[in-house]
Every structure is written in structure tokens, then in C-alpha cells.
Design a protein around this motif. Structure first.
Motif, PDB file in Angstrom:
ATOM      1  N   UNK A  52     -32.913  10.475 -12.818  1.00 19.32           N
ATOM      2  CA  UNK A  52     -33.132  11.587 -11.931  1.00 19.32           C
ATOM      3  C   UNK A  52     -32.057  12.517 -11.895  1.00 19.32           C
ATOM      4  N   UNK A  53     -32.388  13.745 -11.919  1.00 18.40           N
ATOM      5  CA  UNK A  53     -31.243  14.844 -12.063  1.00 18.40           C
ATOM      6  C   UNK A  53     -31.271  15.566 -10.501  1.00 18.40           C
ATOM      7  N   UNK A  54     -30.176  15.887 -10.079  1.00 21.01           N
ATOM      8  CA  UNK A  54     -29.939  16.696  -8.966  1.00 21.01           C
ATOM      9  C   UNK A  54     -28.652  17.832  -8.955  1.00 21.01           C
ATOM     10  N   UNK A  55     -28.789  18.741  -7.989  1.00 24.25           N
ATOM     11  CA  UNK A  55     -27.712  19.541  -7.954  1.00 24.25           C
ATOM     12  C   UNK A  55     -27.046  19.350  -6.788  1.00 24.25           C
ATOM     13  N   UNK A  56     -25.825  19.126  -6.668  1.00 30.07           N
ATOM     14  CA  UNK A  56     -25.101  18.757  -5.538  1.00 30.07           C
ATOM     15  C   UNK A  56     -24.464  20.036  -5.016  1.00 30.07           C
ATOM     16  N   UNK A  57     -24.824  20.499  -3.958  1.00 27.77           N
ATOM     17  CA  UNK A  57     -24.130  21.880  -3.472  1.00 27.77           C
ATOM     18  C   UNK A  57     -22.858  21.506  -2.668  1.00 27.77           C
ATOM     19  N   UNK A 107     -24.365   9.484  -4.639  1.00 22.88           N
ATOM     20  CA  UNK A 107     -23.823  10.682  -4.116  1.00 22.88           C
ATOM     21  C   UNK A 107     -24.188  10.610  -2.646  1.00 22.88           C
ATOM     22  N   UNK A 108     -23.139  10.611  -1.544  1.00 20.09           N
ATOM     23  CA  UNK A 108     -23.550  10.821  -0.410  1.00 20.09           C
ATOM     24  C   UNK A 108     -23.370  12.300   0.258  1.00 20.09           C
ATOM     25  N   UNK A 109     -23.281  13.194  -0.891  1.00 19.45           N
ATOM     26  CA  UNK A 109     -23.162  14.534  -0.378  1.00 19.45           C
ATOM     27  C   UNK A 109     -24.541  15.329  -0.179  1.00 19.45           C
ATOM     28  N   UNK A 110     -24.728  16.625  -0.170  1.00 19.62           N
ATOM     29  CA  UNK A 110     -25.751  17.475  -0.061  1.00 19.62           C
ATOM     30  C   UNK A 110     -26.252  17.851  -1.337  1.00 19.62           C
TER      31      UNK A 110
END
Length: 71
Positions: A3-8, A22-25
Motif C-alpha cells: 500500500x502506498x501513501x503520501x505522508x503530509x 506511520x502514525x503521522x498524517x
């Protein structure tokens, strides 16, 4: 399958092979690979890397639907 995600918060693409670490946004991005996911990120969020670089409406949507962080 990854799964890919962009972390802001981190301003970069994450790849989760199992459960998200990751526990960030971050927001999930469709794609068979990182390049496809980055294309979707650019189409949806433009050049923004960090949350504050987005319009207020997009920031709020990400905060409300965030899979990490707390508000």
C-alpha cells in the motif's frame, strides 16, 4: 501487496508492506508501484509536500480522515 501513501507530515511517499507503521498524517494512494502512486498524488494534491501547503479544505479533509495522528 504493498500500500502506498503520501505522508503530509514527513513530506514523502511511504510504502506499507503489511500494516501501516506511520502514525503521522498520510493518505492512501492507488497504484501498482511508487511511480503510479506519485502520479495520483500529483494529480490530487499538486506539488504540496506538507499539510500546510494545501488549501484549507484539503487540509481539513486529510485531518478528518487521517489514519495516523490525533485531533
Amino acid at each position: 501487496m504493498a500500500t502506498f501513501a503520501w505522508c503530509f507530515d514527513h513530506g514523502r511517499l511511504h510504502q506499507f508492506d503489511d500494516s501501516p507503521w506511520c502514525t503521522a498524517r498520510w493518505v492512501p494512494l492507488p497504484g501498482a508501484n511508487g511511480e503510479d502512486a506519485l502520479d495520483v498524488k500529483c494529480e490530487t494534491y499538486g506539488k504540496a509536500q506538507l499539510l500546510h501547503e494545501l488549501p484549507d479544505e484539503q487540509q481539513l479533509a486529510i485531518i478528518r480522515s487521517s489514519r495516523g495522528g490525533s485531533e
